[in-house]
Design a protein around this motif. Structure first.
Motif, PDB file in Angstrom:
ATOM      1  N   THR A  36      23.387  53.985  26.887  1.00  0.00           N
ATOM      2  CA  THR A  36      22.008  53.046  26.469  1.00  0.00           C
ATOM      3  C   THR A  36      22.584  51.496  26.418  1.00  0.00           C
ATOM      4  OG1 THR A  36      22.108  53.440  24.223  1.00  0.00           O
ATOM      5  CG2 THR A  36      20.815  54.670  25.535  1.00  0.00           C
ATOM      6  N   ALA A  37      21.647  50.713  26.626  1.00  0.00           N
ATOM      7  CA  ALA A  37      21.810  49.239  26.687  1.00  0.00           C
ATOM      8  C   ALA A  37      20.633  48.525  25.931  1.00  0.00           C
ATOM      9  CB  ALA A  37      22.093  48.754  27.989  1.00  0.00           C
ATOM     10  N   GLU A  44      15.499  44.461  19.940  1.00  0.00           N
ATOM     11  CA  GLU A  44      15.410  45.778  19.012  1.00  0.00           C
ATOM     12  C   GLU A  44      15.200  46.829  19.884  1.00  0.00           C
ATOM     13  OE1 GLU A  44      11.196  44.126  19.799  1.00  0.00           O
ATOM     14  OE2 GLU A  44      13.256  43.338  19.195  1.00  0.00           O
ATOM     15  N   ALA A  45      15.124  46.952  21.136  1.00  0.00           N
ATOM     16  CA  ALA A  45      15.051  47.985  22.062  1.00  0.00           C
ATOM     17  C   ALA A  45      16.278  48.219  22.918  1.00  0.00           C
ATOM     18  CB  ALA A  45      13.820  47.493  22.971  1.00  0.00           C
ATOM     19  N   TRP A  46      16.683  49.485  22.793  1.00  0.00           N
ATOM     20  CA  TRP A  46      17.697  50.051  23.583  1.00  0.00           C
ATOM     21  C   TRP A  46      17.041  51.108  24.607  1.00  0.00           C
ATOM     22  CZ3 TRP A  46      23.205  49.398  22.703  1.00  0.00           C
ATOM     23  CH2 TRP A  46      23.443  48.537  21.797  1.00  0.00           C
ATOM     24  N   GLN A  47      17.840  51.108  25.810  1.00  0.00           N
ATOM     25  CA  GLN A  47      17.089  51.827  26.903  1.00  0.00           C
ATOM     26  C   GLN A  47      18.011  52.219  27.899  1.00  0.00           C
ATOM     27  OE1 GLN A  47      14.224  49.514  28.717  1.00  0.00           O
ATOM     28  NE2 GLN A  47      15.555  49.441  30.518  1.00  0.00           N
ATOM     29  N   ASP A 116      32.025  59.312  36.275  1.00  0.00           N
ATOM     30  CA  ASP A 116      33.299  59.812  36.494  1.00  0.00           C
ATOM     31  C   ASP A 116      34.414  58.737  36.539  1.00  0.00           C
ATOM     32  OD1 ASP A 116      32.253  62.169  37.439  1.00  0.00           O
ATOM     33  OD2 ASP A 116      31.755  61.757  39.360  1.00  0.00           O
ATOM     34  N   GLY A 117      34.017  57.734  36.115  1.00  0.00           N
ATOM     35  CA  GLY A 117      35.216  56.554  35.602  1.00  0.00           C
ATOM     36  C   GLY A 117      35.327  56.578  34.063  1.00  0.00           C
ATOM     37  N   ASP A 118      35.772  55.327  33.714  1.00  0.00           N
ATOM     38  CA  ASP A 118      35.983  54.944  32.236  1.00  0.00           C
ATOM     39  C   ASP A 118      35.153  53.866  31.764  1.00  0.00           C
ATOM     40  OD1 ASP A 118      37.679  52.804  32.863  1.00  0.00           O
ATOM     41  OD2 ASP A 118      39.455  54.062  33.013  1.00  0.00           O
ATOM     42  N   ASP A 119      35.291  53.393  30.554  1.00  0.00           N
ATOM     43  CA  ASP A 119      34.385  52.424  30.049  1.00  0.00           C
ATOM     44  C   ASP A 119      34.730  50.942  30.645  1.00  0.00           C
ATOM     45  OD1 ASP A 119      33.523  54.446  28.375  1.00  0.00           O
ATOM     46  OD2 ASP A 119      34.126  53.882  26.657  1.00  0.00           O
ATOM     47  N   PHE A 131      20.762  43.242  30.034  1.00  0.00           N
ATOM     48  CA  PHE A 131      21.397  43.699  28.379  1.00  0.00           C
ATOM     49  C   PHE A 131      22.393  42.936  28.056  1.00  0.00           C
ATOM     50  CE2 PHE A 131      20.447  47.636  31.415  1.00  0.00           C
ATOM     51  CZ  PHE A 131      19.081  47.741  30.838  1.00  0.00           C
ATOM     52  N   ASP A 132      22.438  42.976  26.796  1.00  0.00           N
ATOM     53  CA  ASP A 132      23.676  42.178  26.127  1.00  0.00           C
ATOM     54  C   ASP A 132      24.501  42.959  25.274  1.00  0.00           C
ATOM     55  OD1 ASP A 132      22.221  42.817  23.815  1.00  0.00           O
ATOM     56  OD2 ASP A 132      21.407  40.431  23.811  1.00  0.00           O
ATOM     57  N   ALA A 133      24.305  44.370  25.313  1.00  0.00           N
ATOM     58  CA  ALA A 133      25.093  45.213  24.567  1.00  0.00           C
ATOM     59  C   ALA A 133      24.787  46.622  25.135  1.00  0.00           C
ATOM     60  CB  ALA A 133      24.744  45.041  23.066  1.00  0.00           C
ATOM     61  N   TRP A 134      25.988  47.461  24.806  1.00  0.00           N
ATOM     62  CA  TRP A 134      25.795  48.712  25.514  1.00  0.00           C
ATOM     63  C   TRP A 134      26.594  49.736  24.416  1.00  0.00           C
ATOM     64  CZ3 TRP A 134      30.107  52.175  27.023  1.00  0.00           C
ATOM     65  CH2 TRP A 134      31.162  51.487  27.010  1.00  0.00           C
TER      66      TRP A 134
END
Length: 168
Positions: A36-37, A44-47, A116-119, A131-134
């Motif tokens: 989610t981001a 205030e909204a993450w999606q 299938d990857g990483d962060d 988005f500005d955060a995840w």
């Protein structure tokens, strides 16, 4: 009948607007958590990632395109799809303000995808950032953080794909 939040726009006119064709992606990491981001325009909204399907574009192609545009992720594979399209209506105060006023809401096809990857693959600034955060979220966090008018749709999506999530 006139809609008080938009003078001059009657409810039948709003009801006749089409739904915007859209794809949504439930990106799941190896631990069974959901990407989610936080929306930069609505902190205030993450999606979960989602976006419009271009004319003539296949749902799967749109899913991979939107995932890459919004997250930078290209190392993913489709696990499952919703059996049907889901729709939601925008709240009246948003109709006419988003998507050029051409749509009443969205008609979405959701797909579950395995990351299938990483962060390090995640790059929110890869394209035009929405988005500005995840974070990696539990289903409960996803439902708690989505805007209220999308909560019913998100509940259906999470129920459909629940076998892919780690329940803790």
């Amino acid at each position: 009948m006139t809609n008080d939040s938009r003078p001059g726009m009657d409810i039948p006119e709003t009801a006749q607007l089409p739904y915007r064709p859209c794809v949504g992606i439930v990106l799941i990491n190896p631990d069974g958590r959901i990407f989610t981001a936080r929306r930069s325009d609505t902190p205030e909204a993450w999606q979960m990632p989602q976006g419009g399907i271009d004319p003539g574009e296949a749902v799967d192609a749109a899913a991979f395109r939107e995932l890459h545009e919004e997250t930078g992720v290209s190392n993913a594979r489709i696990l499952d799809r919703m059996p049907e399209w889901v729709t939601y209506d925008l709240p009246e105060h948003l109709i006419g303000k988003v998507w050029g006023g051409r749509y009443r809401g969205q008609k979405q096809m959701w797909v579950a995808m395995a990351h299938d990857g990483d962060d390090r693959d995640i790059d929110l600034a890869h394209h035009a950032p929405e988005f500005d955060a995840w974070r990696w979220s539990t289903p409960e966090m996803v439902l708690a953080d989505i805007v209220p008018f999308k909560r019913g749709v998100y509940s259906r999506i999470l129920d459909q794909f629940s076998p892919y999530f780690v329940q803790r």
